[in-house]
Design an enzyme around this catalytic site. Structure first.
Site, PDB file in Angstrom:
ATOM      1  N   SER A 150       0.802  -1.336   0.069  1.00  0.00           N
ATOM      2  CA  SER A 150       0.084  -0.157  -0.008  1.00  0.00           C
ATOM      3  C   SER A 150       0.868   1.232  -0.062  1.00  0.00           C
ATOM      4  CB  SER A 150      -0.898   0.070   1.019  1.00  0.00           C
ATOM      5  OG  SER A 150      -1.952   1.061   1.100  1.00  0.00           O
ATOM      6  N   ASP A 304      -1.096   1.347  -4.456  1.00  0.00           N
ATOM      7  CA  ASP A 304      -1.864   0.062  -4.909  1.00  0.00           C
ATOM      8  C   ASP A 304      -3.299   0.607  -5.335  1.00  0.00           C
ATOM      9  OD1 ASP A 304      -2.516   0.349  -2.014  1.00  0.00           O
ATOM     10  OD2 ASP A 304      -3.340  -1.650  -2.140  1.00  0.00           O
ATOM     11  N   ASP A 306      -5.930   2.051  -3.775  1.00  0.00           N
ATOM     12  CA  ASP A 306      -7.189   1.718  -2.696  1.00  0.00           C
ATOM     13  C   ASP A 306      -7.365   2.975  -2.097  1.00  0.00           C
ATOM     14  OD1 ASP A 306      -5.003   1.442  -0.838  1.00  0.00           O
ATOM     15  OD2 ASP A 306      -5.802  -0.610  -0.430  1.00  0.00           O
TER      16      ASP A 306
END
Length: 567
Positions: A150, A304, A306
């Site tokens: 992340s 990533d 998100d």
């Protein structure tokens, strides 16, 4: 002579056997001679699953991300899949992000699955995490893996595990899989790949995901409104460059400026100190481009894809970054407004958030007559709510850490669809003569003024973990009686799942899985939560205050921070 703790020596000696390759053994010997502190941190514990799977620093050892720790995870999951889905050709989808070694580690994971007779769909190149969640259901897989850390620093990588519903692992699967993994030795890993079980996937899933994102993130915005909206977008060197520009174009947004210097995926993240849209500095280049182009909205995503950070124009025309709580409130209110306009709200819908996020989301849900659900930090719990309540329609949900999920076609926070949603809101508000900022103020006027503040204290390594543990212990054993000048009236301790009413001297059970979280509530409506991060070496303090007078909010937060001595 260098002293090595006997327990660590026992652990590292296992890594000096033929089970491990020569390069790994050589690295360990070098660390013994020259880096005893690094050696201790690499071996003092096993790297564990947290709220977002497994994340850690890359390197050799039990407490590092490497082919052996990930291989052992994958072998354990392979064994578990065979038990859970007997007489079935089990399938796994695998994606990876822009980080160093992600592609190579994804290949290792694919090979271990294939060696165990499991069919693997491996993405050809880097992809956004929400696309992996989508792919699990789209390809009828029983499991999904994404190699990502992340927004963690460049030295990190990680391993998120998804189940057949497209959501991340939750009880009981998580504990059962961990037990399966812990029962294995590294020598049990089957690294002998069966190429016939590995299929490379590419644009067919991309197209399906992009179409689904446009379908779920579009709300009858006129083309004129779309053409009138000026957007600046940055992928912060991450995977979102592979999908967000495509989705915005498909949805009809043509006036999109991309921060060119941050558009190339790069695991070093060279233009930012941290590739985290929660950090204002990460959006600096995008904000500068917005000023040059007179943009209406700025959106930046983490590596990533998100999480997303959103900046909009204030009443004075200045770009301001919305907090995760503010962006979530705007998105939730807008979605419910759209559902209401279509007469789709009948009491059988719900929105969701987390125990450390703003209480404003519950207020908004009550205004629209929809159910509100609250869970622990992490979107796996929101995905579980969707799974556990098929009788209800899920509208949307988010958490304070810059994540949002629109509908349930993806079962994780999804910066792709959330980016489109943010643009829809901005375009409609601008065409109506308003702005996203004015829309937020309207929400506050209707539901009360709220403001949140997050404090993250970094405590790295073994010593840091011990310090974090001591802080939480003190907060429990010697609780505050008063915070910010207001009396503490309630304490919720999720380590034993009990809520304590300090006024009445009573307690009751909390219906949420156990977690190391402690929340104080005060007489004036303030809320202070303490929680060690599940994915980073940090302890986090979440402060939320409310007042009818907006001018009092900052003063309240400053007083609370001073009282708690949190810096």
């Amino acid at each position: 002579m260098i002293y090595i703790d006997p327990k660590i020596l026992e652990r590292l000696n296992k890594w000096l056997t033929p089970t491990f390759d020569q390069e790994t053994q050589h690295t360990i010997k070098e660390m013994i001679a020259h880096d005893p502190e690094g050696l201790e941190d690499s071996f003092y514990k096993n790297l564990e699953f947290g709220t977002g799977g497994m994340r850690g620093v890359m390197g050799v050892g039990d407490n590092r991300i490497n082919k052996y720790t990930l291989g052992k995870n994958t072998q354990g999951i392979s064994n578990y899949l065979k038990k859970q889905f007997p007489n079935t050709q089990t399938k796994v989808a695998i994606a990876y992000d822009c980080r160093h070694n992600s592609k190579e580690l994804a290949r290792v994971v694919a090979e271990v699955f294939s060696a165990n007779g499991i069919k693997v769909f491996l993405f050809s190149e880097l992809r956004a995490t929400p696309e992996l969640s989508f792919a699990v259901k789209h390809l009828n897989c029983q499991c999904g893996i994404v190699l990502t850390a992340s927004h963690n620093p460049p030295e990190y990588n990680g391993y998120k595990v998804y189940w057949e519903d497209g959501g991340q692992l939750v009880p009981p699967q998580d504990e059962e899989i961990i037990s399966e993994i812990n029962s294995l030795q590294y020598s049990d890993i089957n690294f002998k790949a069966d190429a016939s079980n590995i299929s490379i996937i590419d644009t067919e899933v991309d197209e399906a995901f992009a179409k689904a994102s446009v379908l779920n993130g579009s709300f009858q915005t006129s083309q004129k409104a779309k053409d009138n909206l000026k957007i600046v977008f940055t992928s912060l060197h991450g995977t979102s460059i592979t999908m967000i520009p495509k989705v915005l174009e498909m949805a009809g947004y043509k006036n999109v400026q991309i921060v060119a210097d941050q558009a190339i995926p790069d695991g070093d993240f060279p233009t930012v100190a941290s590739p985290n849209p929660e950090e204002p500095a990460a959006l600096k280049m995008a904000l500068e481009l917005a000023e040059k182009t007179a943009a209406d909205i700025v959106i930046g995503t983490d590596p990533d894809c998100d999480r997303l950070g959103v900046a909009v124009r204030s009443h004075e025309g200045k770009m301001v970054i919305l907090s995760g709580n503010q962006a979530m409130a705007v998105m939730t209110y807008f979605l419910l407004e759209q559902w209401q306009k279509k007469n789709k709200l009948n009491g059988k819908q719900f929105v969701a958030s987390t125990i450390v996020s703003t209480p404003l989301i519950q207020k908004i849900a009550e205004k629209f007559g929809v159910q509100y659900m609250e869970g622990l930090t992490g979107f796996k719990w929101i995905a579980k709510m969707v799974k556990d309540h098929p009788e209800l329609e899920f509208v949307g949900g988010g958490e304070e850490s810059f994540g949002y999920m629109v509908g349930d076609f993806v079962r994780d926070k999804d910066a792709v669809t959330a980016t489109l949603l943010a643009c829809e809101i901005a375009a409609q508000q601008k065409t109506a003569g308003g702005s996203v900022y004015a829309y937020l103020q309207k929400i506050y006027e209707e539901n009360g003024h709220y403001k949140e503040h997050l404090i993250s204290i970094v405590k790295k390594g073994k010593k840091g973990a011990e310090e974090i543990s001591e802080i939480m212990k003190n907060l429990r054993n010697d609780p505050f009686q008063k915070i910010g000048g207001s009396k503490v009236v309630r304490i919720e301790d999720y380590s034993n799942n009990k809520g304590y009413n300090l006024i009445e001297g009573t307690s009751e059970a909390l219906n949420i899985p156990l977690s190391n979280v402690l929340i104080y509530y005060t007489e004036d409506g303030s809320k202070i939560a303490a929680r060690p991060s599940g994915t980073e070496p940090k302890i986090k303090f979440y402060v939320s205050v409310t007042s009818e007078d907006e001018a009092q909010l900052d003063t309240k937060i400053k007083t609370i921070i001073s009282d708690l001595n949190m810096g």
